[in-house]
Design a protein around this motif. Structure first.
Motif, mmCIF file in Angstrom:
data_model
loop_
_atom_site.group_PDB
_atom_site.id
_atom_site.type_symbol
_atom_site.label_atom_id
_atom_site.label_comp_id
_atom_site.label_asym_id
_atom_site.label_seq_id
_atom_site.Cartn_x
_atom_site.Cartn_y
_atom_site.Cartn_z
ATOM 1 N N MET A 147 -4.237 1.482 -1.775
ATOM 2 C CA MET A 147 -4.152 2.921 -1.975
ATOM 3 C C MET A 147 -3.281 3.523 -0.883
ATOM 4 N N THR A 148 -2.343 4.329 -1.270
ATOM 5 C CA THR A 148 -1.408 4.891 -0.312
ATOM 6 C C THR A 148 -1.962 6.155 0.290
ATOM 7 N N ARG A 149 -1.485 6.488 1.491
ATOM 8 C CA ARG A 149 -1.827 7.720 2.175
ATOM 9 C C ARG A 149 -0.550 8.516 2.323
ATOM 10 N N ASN A 176 -11.782 8.236 6.877
ATOM 11 C CA ASN A 176 -12.770 9.282 6.610
ATOM 12 C C ASN A 176 -12.186 10.478 5.856
ATOM 13 N N GLY A 177 -10.964 10.327 5.361
ATOM 14 C CA GLY A 177 -10.324 11.416 4.655
ATOM 15 C C GLY A 177 -9.300 12.142 5.506
ATOM 16 N N ILE A 178 -9.469 12.102 6.817
ATOM 17 C CA ILE A 178 -8.560 12.775 7.739
ATOM 18 C C ILE A 178 -7.820 11.768 8.612
ATOM 19 N N THR A 179 -8.545 10.838 9.185
ATOM 20 C CA THR A 179 -7.936 9.854 10.083
ATOM 21 C C THR A 179 -8.459 8.452 9.772
ATOM 22 N N PRO A 220 -0.997 2.725 10.645
ATOM 23 C CA PRO A 220 -1.561 3.363 9.446
ATOM 24 C C PRO A 220 -0.676 3.268 8.215
ATOM 25 N N ASN A 221 0.626 3.064 8.426
ATOM 26 C CA ASN A 221 1.554 2.937 7.300
ATOM 27 C C ASN A 221 1.718 1.498 6.834
ATOM 28 N N ASN A 222 1.014 0.586 7.475
ATOM 29 C CA ASN A 222 1.131 -0.827 7.104
ATOM 30 C C ASN A 222 -0.223 -1.497 7.287
ATOM 31 N N MET A 223 -1.123 -1.215 6.338
ATOM 32 C CA MET A 223 -2.467 -1.790 6.375
ATOM 33 C C MET A 223 -2.822 -2.351 5.015
#
Length: 449
Positions: A1-3, A44-47, A80-83
């Motif tokens: 799932m992407t952020r 958690n939706g934010i971080t 965070p962009n590569n998990m």
């Protein structure tokens, strides 16, 4: 799932340690090329909050140990962009193999639930694509052909229900993900609603029990509310009606819970992307709800809200200075005292050029009543920009930095497609965004006639 956006990763990682018991579950990572041991995070939706850093065993092998628990989502990586998302907790051993630079492409072994999850994602994507095709066919079909399409929709609906029923029995954790993604066709299940918009708004989550505690740590809540909000703001509803539907749906979730936080964050994500006026309403709701239980997330959000206020309706439009076609500096503030339409466009933009005659007509009608226009071009070539101004008879002010989509003002104002307009009043406050055609004509008539 992407952020699509993050409000910041904790700069200093403060890792907690899982229980080191004799029967600890093990996540074994054979990951090449890592400058430092990979870490596990929760969202958690934010971080992304750090949970544990891997322990180097040998070479490029790292291990995580945790007490057995019910399954839940974690994210493995350092960026965070590569998990890669993982479901951990219920299996004694999970093995991940790959490279640090492309960890999303890593393979997960010795884990039935992760293999089942990946298969489930493929199945849900297949059903989603099929549903999209059937909707498009329905829109262009008539008579018997439309009846055939509705029958095919019913077959797909039955398949969705069968998948949901089977997984609720075989794997309740994955069943909850399916419940979040089970939406049946309005054509076969109208339930007394007069139109599909209301049906969608009220029935999208009809198979979800938000009171179920397992949803508290399920990032799919965030994704589902992003999808839901995208549709709500894309159909032709007033922002007030959008807020009504979103508020009613969020009210079904235990307020202040982790589930509520994920859902509300998903709503805000899309509203912010769309420069929707409701963003500030729901962001302030988030601040009030979670200021005591999650002050760090609230602090991050408050910085975003302060920044966004300048670009939302009612906020003061930030000033900017760019070059005119003649090479002179011109600032937005030079037009203070007039109602100004900031018009983001380009010579190569077909819809922009087709809209220009309407804008010319509005300009000529109201320019003597205190109306002005500042065109901000996303062109890269001076000659084409100037030629389009002359060809279309755009006799108002024009500026550009000739950087195309990298135009600094367009980026600052959150412009992601053109034509895009921002209407500001004589004091520099934003009155409306993205008015075109009849909507622009009605707004100007309201202001000047």
């Amino acid at each position: 799932m992407t952020r699509l956006y993050l409000w910041g990763l904790l700069a200093v990682l403060s890792f907690s340690t899982f229980a080191q018991t004799a029967n600890s579950n093990v996540l074994r990572c054979e990951i090449q090329g890592c400058p430092e041991p990979p870490s596990l995070f929760e969202f958690n939706g934010i971080t992304f909050s750090p949970v544990q850093q891997g322990e180097k065993v040998e070479g490029a092998v790292y291990e995580f140990r945790m007490a057995p628990s019910s399954p839940r989502f974690y994210y493995l990586g350092n960026n965070p962009n590569n998990m890669i998302p993982l479901i951990l907790g219920a299996e004694p051993m999970v093995v991940v193999k790959g490279t640090c630079g492309a960890i999303r492409a890593a393979t997960v072994e010795q884990s039935k639930i992760n293999q089942d999850y990946n298969s489930l994602k493929e199945k849900m994507n297949e059903q989603r694509n099929q549903a999209g095709q059937l909707i498009r066919q329905y829109q262009v079909s008539f008579g018997e052909k439309r009846e055939e399409v509705v029958a095919e929709m019913k077959v797909l609906d039955d398949q969705k229900l069968a998948l949901l029923d089977s997984l609720r029995k075989a794997d309740p954790f994955l069943g909850k993900i399916v419940a979040l993604n089970t939406y049946l066709s309005f054509q076969n299940y109208p339930k007394g609603y007069s139109d599909e918009i209301e049906y969608f708004a009220k029935e999208y989550f009809s198979f979800v029990d938000f009171k179920d505690p397992d949803y508290r740590n399920l990032p799919w809540i965030y994704e589902a509310f992003r999808n839901y909000t995208t549709t709500i703001v894309s159909v032709r509803l007033s922002e007030e009606k959008q807020k009504e539907y979103l508020t009613e749906t969020l009210a079904a979730i235990p307020q202040g819970s982790a589930t509520h936080k994920l859902a509300l964050a998903g709503v805000m994500n899309i509203l912010q992307q769309k420069n929707n006026g409701n963003y500030l309403y729901f962001a302030n709701q988030f601040v009030e709800t979670f200021k005591d239980s999650d002050p760090a997330a609230v602090a991050n959000l408050q910085m975003e809200v302060k920044k966004a206020q300048s670009f939302m309706i009612g906020g003061e439009a930030p000033d900017f200075t760019l070059k005119t076609p003649e090479g002179q500096d011109m600032s937005l503030s030079e037009l203070r005292g007039k109602v100004v339409l900031i018009d983001f466009w380009a010579s190569w933009c077909g819809p922009c050029r087709r809209e220009n005659p309407n804008v010319v007509r509005m300009y000529n009608e109201y320019k003597d009543k205190g109306f002005d226009i500042l065109g901000v071009s996303l062109d890269k070539t001076q000659d084409r920009w100037v030629e389009a101004i002359q060809q279309d008879g755009l006799s108002w002010h024009h500026v550009s930095d000739l950087k195309g989509w990298a135009n600094e003002v367009a980026q600052a104002y959150g412009v992601r497609s053109i034509p895009h307009t921002v209407l500001i009043d004589a004091e520099g406050k934003i009155l409306a965004r993205n008015l075109r055609g009849e909507a622009l004509e009605q707004k100007l008539a309201e202001l000047f006639d």
